[in-house]
Write a protein that holds these residues in place. Structure first.
Motif, PDB file in Angstrom:
ATOM      1  N   LEU A   1       0.840  -1.201   0.000  1.00 55.73           N
ATOM      2  CA  LEU A   1       0.000   0.000   0.000  1.00 55.73           C
ATOM      3  C   LEU A   1       0.870   1.245   0.000  1.00 55.73           C
ATOM      4  O   LEU A   1       1.678   1.444   0.916  1.00 55.73           O
ATOM      5  CB  LEU A   1      -0.909  -0.003   1.235  1.00 55.73           C
TER       6      LEU A   1
ATOM      7  N   ASP B   1      -9.871   1.801  -6.683  1.00 54.32           N
ATOM      8  CA  ASP B   1     -10.146   3.234  -6.560  1.00 54.32           C
ATOM      9  C   ASP B   1      -9.960   3.977  -7.872  1.00 54.32           C
ATOM     10  O   ASP B   1     -10.498   5.052  -8.057  1.00 54.32           O
ATOM     11  CB  ASP B   1      -9.287   3.868  -5.463  1.00 54.32           C
TER      12      ASP B   1
ATOM     13  N   ALA C   1     -14.809  -2.315  -4.855  1.00 51.99           N
ATOM     14  CA  ALA C   1     -13.577  -2.666  -4.147  1.00 51.99           C
ATOM     15  C   ALA C   1     -13.520  -4.165  -3.899  1.00 51.99           C
ATOM     16  O   ALA C   1     -12.461  -4.788  -3.998  1.00 51.99           O
ATOM     17  CB  ALA C   1     -13.504  -1.898  -2.833  1.00 51.99           C
TER      18      ALA C   1
ATOM     19  N   ASP D   1      -1.246  -1.368  -4.249  1.00 60.75           N
ATOM     20  CA  ASP D   1      -2.473  -0.603  -4.126  1.00 60.75           C
ATOM     21  C   ASP D   1      -2.088   0.852  -3.886  1.00 60.75           C
ATOM     22  O   ASP D   1      -1.345   1.154  -2.955  1.00 60.75           O
ATOM     23  CB  ASP D   1      -3.315  -1.138  -2.956  1.00 60.75           C
TER      24      ASP D   1
ATOM     25  N   ASN E   1      -2.568   4.569  -2.861  1.00 59.32           N
ATOM     26  CA  ASN E   1      -3.380   5.443  -2.006  1.00 59.32           C
ATOM     27  C   ASN E   1      -3.501   6.828  -2.651  1.00 59.32           C
ATOM     28  O   ASN E   1      -2.752   7.162  -3.559  1.00 59.32           O
ATOM     29  CB  ASN E   1      -2.723   5.545  -0.628  1.00 59.32           C
TER      30      ASN E   1
ATOM     31  N   THR F   1      -7.805  -5.088  -6.181  1.00 56.76           N
ATOM     32  CA  THR F   1      -6.771  -4.056  -6.100  1.00 56.76           C
ATOM     33  C   THR F   1      -6.926  -3.040  -7.208  1.00 56.76           C
ATOM     34  O   THR F   1      -7.277  -3.372  -8.326  1.00 56.76           O
ATOM     35  CB  THR F   1      -5.370  -4.673  -6.216  1.00 56.76           C
TER      36      THR F   1
ATOM     37  N   GLN G   1     -10.428  -1.618   4.950  1.00 53.19           N
ATOM     38  CA  GLN G   1     -10.948  -2.459   3.864  1.00 53.19           C
ATOM     39  C   GLN G   1     -10.177  -3.795   3.836  1.00 53.19           C
ATOM     40  O   GLN G   1     -10.783  -4.859   3.727  1.00 53.19           O
ATOM     41  CB  GLN G   1     -10.795  -1.655   2.574  1.00 53.19           C
TER      42      GLN G   1
ATOM     43  N   LYS H   1      -8.286   2.219   3.436  1.00 51.58           N
ATOM     44  CA  LYS H   1      -7.778   1.038   2.745  1.00 51.58           C
ATOM     45  C   LYS H   1      -7.377  -0.044   3.753  1.00 51.58           C
ATOM     46  O   LYS H   1      -7.677  -1.217   3.559  1.00 51.58           O
ATOM     47  CB  LYS H   1      -6.603   1.417   1.847  1.00 51.58           C
TER      48      LYS H   1
END
Ligand SMILES: Nc1ncnc2c1ncn2[C@@H]1O[C@H](COP(=O)(O)OP(=O)(O)OP(=O)(O)O)[C@@H](O)[C@H]1O
Ligand SMILES: Nc1ncnc2c1ncn2[C@@H]1O[C@H](COP(=O)(O)OP(=O)(O)OP(=O)(O)O)[C@@H](O)[C@H]1O
Ligand SMILES: [Mg+2]
Ligand SMILES: [Mg+2]
Lengths: 342, 407, 507, 407
Positions: free
Chosen positions: A19, B320, B312, A53, A55, B317, A68, A65
């Motif tokens: 992330l 967004d 989501a 992923d 941000n 992944t 999640q 996140k």
């Protein structure tokens, strides 16, 4: 409780997630490292999958996140580039993930080690403070008589920005005076404005410091337009592809480059080792783990890159762990991994 | 009395719109269950529900404000900035009241927290009053008045925070960290915020549908001049609407800084005003004013949230990236359906003339791009062609029908 | 007649939600005729004209032009076929100049394809000269008098030089001399062979101009007669459907004490040539009296009522006394509380809440009475509405239906009911029967009479003089903001009122 | 014929509004000269002028579009996202046309650049057409239609860029670097963009003030119904307005990616739609439609820019914190002045009743905060008290005057 043997019950692979804190080419390079690791370490064979992923650059985004992630069942390990070391909420979410049995490491940007050390297993990356110090050192040697500088950054409040700026201050020493720390709110056009305004606002300004990767091309573009290359020492963080071209053209005096590829790669390696309880790999990566300060840090190293010719800088000026490279060598290194920038 | 005649009873129509939204929520949840390979909703329903609830109640709190303003015929673009400003003010008040504790990360005590929260609500009220004053006295259009605060308040918050930290802590920082455990655990508790949201929603619902003031707000939105000429003080109603909207945003701001454990005006609640307006509009509020309900708005928030959550869960992944796209499409769909239902019975031509032809190409290309993203470039090209063919056929069919009807 | 008609309307029906505006109308109009169309408000005259002019595209039935079927998609198509229209309502763009409005949609260009303002202003000046209107063509329409705006609207239609010209109440805002000039223009057009469809409520105009007259009633064609074969009395009879009942509702009323006394009321008009919307108006109103206010469009009748109701945009000077006490309302809310009620002239724009039900429309001003503490009791609210519906005999299927499902007359009764619920001392009615059918009109007259006899004081304006003559005890006449006449019931005649209403002030 | 009567000739009034703005620009420049300790404007006038020109022309290009849409009675919220999307499409087309060169940072050649730019303009046209279709055929309010694309297009751009880089370069990246020197030098040249802006502004000015279509756009904004009844195809006019607006944003998008040497949809032109609307509104365009001019809009852009530049020159360090605040205040002031000028002659009460009392407190507090920021907390406290006293006096005075007038 989370053992690799129980993977078969679900159709999809279990995930390792890296992330990010925000979005930048830096993370594109990290993604390359992550994918290389996925290949070489044969994640697929073991029923794993590694993904990046991105941000949105806000604490809220990172908290959401992480929450999640906690609600999803297929996540085994998370590597976080913490958006703000002091942020309790982010640290809490990381702890929460750990409580759920997910392995958590930090990558690129760590939590406040004094307060939240146990929010993650280990940190993979390079201290931004150290990076700032090396950049400051470069400035000190490029301009022994000292100078006045302005730092350019996306958000002044961002963790890595704070660390890099204060590192630079420490590395540059007393002869250097900070005039301003200018934020562009991630708007590259404003980044150029900031450089223009800094140059017209401060007569004595002679060092331009790019803190985030896109600040380097912004500085160079403006200096090139104003035709005032000789008036400024330009030192920057990171090597965006355009910045490499700019150094080739002689517009950048020194770059401090982290190794996002390695962060991505080693991050996946550590997450896989944790997921499989592979003590050997963990031991190899973190030999001093559990033995006091610094034992839980895997340093991916820093590179100082200087132009091929006429640089007064040399390897002796920098820390022992820092790799000193001429631009040509750096490009070769990039080519080896098929990277455009770092 | 033909079957095509729209139902006369307006509440019937509203009920239909809300029922539709409710069904849509259920449908999205089912689709998510179906396409989520992890079956998260099935294996951990409470966790998922809590997650949806957490976001819905936060969005809901300030979307209520957006709905009230829209129903009264205005628009409030400032929600995001008011959230950021209020959060900043709350943290600033904490710093003023307990500088030591804030710096040393010590507990603040209930007194400080209550004072800070109360002060923040007062500031919210003042912001709403400023909007009302600019709109009713100075005569700015609501769009301009709230656009100005959207731009101005975030900047003011940044200036305030730099100034306060410099004068209190001796070092200029761009954010204030919030450590107080009590405050944080209250603001992160899903139950508290859900309960608060529910209370506020019920209160707003009662206000709008069961009180004199509420009726007047609908009247104001429906026909401002007629409302004034009915001897109703429209200026006070606007004051109420904008003050409520700003105060609800302030409440959200307080929760956000607790949740994030930091007041960072640079990043806090950026663009949230659009989410609030979108939720209200999806929930059936008309920007022309006078139409909309609180239950609709609540369902609108829930719907947007389950859609985002569903994406989501399904895409896993990088979801967004698609979030904005899907929210955009959902908003268009929802409002278009409302619109077409209103004019139902009339046969419409969707692809008439040159604009129709361009739209055929447009939509086919869009379909192609979306297919490419979901599947592969090849299937995207196929989709363009198929889309082009289908839409062109529709266009031809429409033209033929129109010719038949005309002759 | 064996001449094939220029226009044939064959079995045309037009429905609006809840209303049949036209049902099964057939009509032939030969070329070169001046054909008058008359009928009560809402008879469907404008709707028929809108079909011809392409404003309304969808309807049942058939339109033939020169024997060929046509169906216009928009006004452009109708214009191409040679049909022009002067709309009943003003359709001007306020921010544009008079010349720009005259040529809107048919602008003149220079050789470069750019706007030729000079030529347009010259042509507009010529057209306006024909109408003997002294408007400067480059002046923005916003700043013009309503009458001049109507002349601009007429000039706009004339500039089209169409073969067929529809005139929908073109004289409603004009002074007598302006009307005379318009008639001279019409004669010239007829000499050129232009076919004219002329709508008016004024029988003298109709009988002066028309070749034939068509009467519409409730959307149906009653008859078409040559002018020579009829007279105004018969036409009026046909319009209304029965002998004009001489509803002399005002007889035997005895006005009581004065409730409202107005002295030297003046309302400024900043930025306008006239400078005053109202100037030095004084009068008094007694309990149980109906006072009529007559005047042309734009004379200032509405402004007068607005001053009394505290809703005028500017502050007025002069004094208003209500039951002997000096009052000065700055907001309608204050006027309402003091016992003054205003039923606005533009029902749709200023009175009706078309998203609301009948019940909600009726209780809007007095909802507090239905509230127990904070909450409104829906049952009590419905009872209140039902009571009003019963009292005023509003024809509706229930109080929870949308107000838009009611006919205009019943909508108007609902709005009057809304105000009566506030128990006013003075009721101001601004053109209360505009767009209302005959039956409803009579009912409203009777209602007014009843209220009056119960001691309510009323001020009524109307665009129809006979109406004022029917219901009022006294009539004031306003011309360009000044009081130019006051007649009691015995003295008042249409002739005398019109004379006073078209007196132009010396300045 | 009293002196209070406004000039009848409409250009007279417009000239006044524009002259005022022109004077304001001069005033701001002079103030900057006065308070800028470096006297930058004096010592390097060309450089400063170029700098202002660079931004004014870029903002101006898409503000022209905003002005055209606003004059025609609509609103276009999508400018920022259309810029980001167009920039992305331009870079994507370059990647499609010359994948090798793009990856290896080699020159692209004029052909590729021209095709990419042309394609981007076509995409701009398609976006504008989509808006027009949603508004005229589906019946969405312009606010909703462009809000949806504001949210959707940026997201779509991100998805496209990830997809294209993955399929073309084999590695998913979130941005596309632009190296081509020719393209970059063209797009960074101040002269080129200034010339283009001037050309476009003159073209737009001629279009609006000297052509039939322009006249119709004003008419559409002023009275849509009257325009339709005059036989004008209002749907086509709207198409034109939205297509122009989107295409102008596309042009800006092309310049931005050249200037930034990267197409990064996540950060490109965020929130610029508000700048464009603000510039148009400051320049005298009314959101009610039918009012506004191109020269006014150009001056509006210039004014906003000299204000922002002036702040940066005067405050020197940390100016970006204050930018939004000052833009917000400037927008309110400009529109309020226009508003008050229109209703001039009428004596207005600014602080009537309870809302007036709250506003007195509100404005005094705002004054105090601003003083604190500029000077010190102590002077801030003084400012609050002084402000409170002054405003309260104004309130009392107003009340007294009203009472006198009333009696
Ligand atoms: N657009 C519309 N929607 C709904 N109803 C309409 C519409 N236009 C007209 N009507 C209704 O159709 C009927 C006929 O209206 P129309 O305007 O043709 O009357 P008119 O004879 O011109 O009356 P007036 O003398 O008042 O001008 C009325 O009942 C009116 O309320
Ligand atoms: N020149 C003008 N510019 C703008 N608005 C006007 C102008 N003249 C009149 N009006 C408005 O038009 C409406 C009708 O005009 P006004 O009240 O002056 O006349 P009136 O005597 O009430 O006529 P009527 O009731 O027959 O329309 C009012 O609301 C008034 O404000
Ligand atoms: Mg009519
Ligand atoms: Mg009137």
């Amino acid at each position: 409780s989370r053992q690799p043997t129980e993977t078969s019950s679900l159709p999809a692979a279990k995930r390792f997630i890296l992330l990010t804190n925000g979005n930048s080419p830096f993370w594109d390079t990290a993604r390359a490292g992550l994918e290389a690791a996925a290949q070489e370490l044969q994640l697929e064979r073991d029923g794993f999958q590694a993904v990046l992923d991105v941000n949105d650059g806000t604490p809220q985004g990172q908290i959401d996140k992480l929450k999640q992630f906690a609600s999803q069942r297929d996540i085994v390990a998370v590597g976080v580039s913490v958006i703000d070391a002091a942020n309790v909420a982010v640290a809490d979410e990381m702890k929460n993930l750990q409580d759920k049995g997910v392995h958590v490491v930090t990558i690129d940007s760590d939590v406040d080690r004094e307060k939240f050390r146990d929010a993650r297993f280990a940190f993979i990356g390079t201290d931004n403070l150290a990076g700032g110090q090396e950049l400051g050192t470069a400035a000190r040697h490029l301009r022994p008589e000292g100078g006045q500088y302005v730092t350019f950054v996306g958000r002044t409040g961002a963790q890595n920005a704070i660390e890099r700026v204060s590192g630079f201050e420490q590395g540059a020493g007393d002869k250097f005076e900070a005039l301003d720390n200018m934020a562009d709110d991630l708007d590259r056009t404003r980044a150029r404005d900031n450089v223009r305004n800094a140059i017209s606002n401060h007569r004595g300004l002679n060092v331009l410091v790019g803190i985030w990767s896109y600040n380097a091309p912004a500085i160079v573009d403006v200096v090139r337009q104003l035709n005032r290359r000789s008036d400024f020492t330009i030192v920057v963080f990171d090597a965006e592809p355009v910045a490499i071209k700019d150094m080739e053209a002689g517009f950048i005096d020194a770059m401090v480059v982290q190794n996002p590829f390695e962060m991505g790669y080693q991050g996946v390696r550590l997450m896989k080792a944790l997921a499989q309880d592979d003590k050997a790999t963990i031991e190899e990566m973190l030999p001093n783990n559990g033995e006091g300060d610094g034992g839980d840090i895997y340093d991916t190293g820093l590179k100082v890159v200087v132009p091929d010719e006429d640089s007064p800088l040399n390897a002796d000026m920098f820390g022992a762990k820092t790799e000193f490279l001429r631009l040509g060598d750096f490009k070769n290194w990039l080519a080896k991994y098929g990277l455009q920038g770092s | 009395m033909s079957p095509m005649r729209p139902k006369a009873f307006p509440l019937g129509w509203l009920a239909r719109s809300e029922a539709g939204l409710g069904l849509a929520v259920v449908a999205v949840v089912l689709l998510t269950l179906l396409f989520d390979q992890q079956r998260t909703y099935y294996y951990s329903p409470e966790l998922s529900a809590l997650d949806v609830l957490r976001h819905t109640s936060m969005l809901g709190i300030f979307a209520l404000g957006a709905a009230i303003v829209i129903i009264s015929g205005g628009i409030d673009l400032s929600a995001g900035s008011v959230i950021a400003f209020s959060g900043t003010i709350c943290a600033t008040l904490m710093v003023f009241l307990a500088p030591e504790a804030m710096q040393k990360a010590e507990p603040l005590g209930a007194g400080v927290t209550i004072l800070a929260v109360g002060g923040t609500l007062v500031v919210g009220f003042l912001i709403g009053s400023l909007h009302a004053w600019l709109i009713t006295v100075i005569g700015l259009p609501p769009f301009i008045a709230t656009l100005a605060t959207l731009v101005g308040l975030r900047s003011l918050a940044r200036a305030v925070i730099e100034n306060v930290t410099l004068h209190t802590f001796g070092a200029r920082t761009t954010q204030i960290q919030i450590f107080d455990q009590q405050f944080r655990s209250l603001t992160t508790s899903v139950w508290l915020r859900a309960a608060l949201f529910l209370t506020l929603a019920v209160a707003a619902w009662v206000l709008l549908s069961r009180t004199v003031v509420g009726r007047h707000l609908y009247a104001l939105g429906g026909n401002e001049e007629a409302t004034r000429l009915s001897g109703i003080r429209t200026d006070r109603l606007k004051w109420l609407a904008y003050a409520l909207s700003a105060m609800l945003s302030s409440i959200a701001g307080i929760f956000y800084i607790g949740e994030q454990s930091v007041a960072d005006p640079q990043t806090l609640a950026r663009g949230y005003e659009l989410n609030a307006i979108a939720a209200a509009v999806v929930g059936g509020c008309s920007l022309r004013g006078g139409i909309g309900t609180i239950p609709g708005t609540v369902l609108g928030c829930l719907f947007l949230r389950v859609v985002i959550d569903g994406i989501a869960k399904i895409i896993k992944t990088g979801a967004d990236v698609y979030e904005g796209l899907i929210v955009g499409i959902v908003v268009v769909m929802a409002v278009a359906l409302n619109q077409l239902r209103e004019t139902s019975g009339r046969r419409k031509r969707f692809f008439e003339g040159p604009l129709g032809a361009v739209t055929v190409i447009n939509l086919a290309l869009l379909l192609g791009v979306l297919t490419t993203l979901v599947a592969s470039p090849t299937s995207g090209q196929v989709a363009v062609l198929v889309g082009l063919a289908c839409l062109a056929l529709v266009k031809l069919f429409e033209a033929a029908r129109a010719r038949r009807a005309g002759s | 007649m064996d001449v094939s008609p220029l226009i044939s309307i064959r079995r045309v029906t037009k429905r609006f939600p809840g209303v049949v505006a036209l049902s099964d109308v057939s009509l032939d109009i030969p070329a070169g005729e001046l054909h008058a169309i008359v009928g009560e408000n809402g008879a469907g005259k404008s709707t028929l004209m809108k079909l011809l002019a392409g404003v309304i595209g969808s309807f049942e039935g058939e339109l033939l032009l020169r024997g060929r079927p046509v169906r216009f998609a928009d006004t452009r198509a109708a214009e191409a076929a040679g049909i022009g229209i002067i709309h009943q309502e003003l359709n001007l763009v306020d921010e544009l100049s008079a010349a720009a409005n005259v040529f809107l949609g048919r602008e003149k260009r220079t050789r470069l394809g750019l706007l030729d303002n000079r030529v347009m202003e010259r042509s507009a000046a010529e057209l306006l000269d024909q109408l003997e209107c002294r408007v400067v063509p480059s002046e923005r329409v916003k700043t013009l008098r309503v009458g001049d705006q109507q002349l601009v609207e007429i000039a706009k239609a004339l500039s089209r030089e169409t073969e067929i010209l529809i005139m929908d109440e073109p004289t409603s805002a004009l002074t007598e001399s302006e009307v005379a000039r318009l008639f001279r223009v019409i004669e010239r057009l007829r000499a050129r062979g232009v076919t004219i469809l002329y709508i008016s409520h004024k029988m003298d105009e109709v009988f002066r101009l028309a070749d034939r007259i068509t009467v519409l009633r409730d959307g149906r064609l009653v008859t078409t007669v040559p002018r020579a074969d009829t007279d105004p009395r018969r036409i009026t009879h046909l319009m209304v459907g029965r002998e004009i009942e001489s509803v002399q509702v005002a007889e035997h009323r005895v006005p009581g004490q004065p409730v409202l006394e107005v002295e030297r009321l003046s309302l400024p008009w900043p930025g306008h040539a006239r400078a005053w919307r109202l100037r030095d108006i004084s009068f008094s109103l007694r309990r149980g009296e109906i006072l009529g206010v007559a005047g042309l469009m734009g004379a200032g009748r509405t402004e007068l009522l607005e001053c009394l109701f505290g809703s005028s945009a500017e502050a007025y000077s002069g004094s208003i006394r209500l039951e002997g006490r000096q009052v000065r309302f700055r907001h309608p809310a204050e006027a309402r509380r003091a016992g003054i009620a205003l039923v606005t002239e533009d029902r749709k724009r200023l009175g009706l809440f078309d998203q609301m039900t009948v019940c909600q429309n009726i209780t809007l001003c007095t909802l507090r009475q239905a509230a127990a503490g904070w909450l409104v009791s829906p049952a009590r609210e419905r009872r209140m509405a039902a009571e009003t519906v019963g009292q005023l005999n509003v024809k509706t299927t229930g109080v929870d239906v949308p107000i838009t499902s009611l006919s205009g007359g019943n909508q108007q009764k609902s709005i009057i009911g809304r105000w009566l619920r506030t128990r006013p001392k003075v009721l101001l009615l601004d053109d209360p029967t505009r767009g209302i059918d005959v039956g409803a009109k009579a009912e409203i007259y009777r209602l007014m009479d009843r209220l009056c006899r119960d001691g309510l004081a009323m001020i009524v304006t109307s665009s129809e003089l006979p109406e004022l003559l029917t219901v009022c005890d006294r009539i004031l006449v306003i011309c360009e903001g000044r009081l130019t006449g006051e007649f009691n019931r015995a003295e008042a005649t249409e002739q005398r009122i019109m004379e006073a209403a078209t007196l132009r002030s010396a300045g």
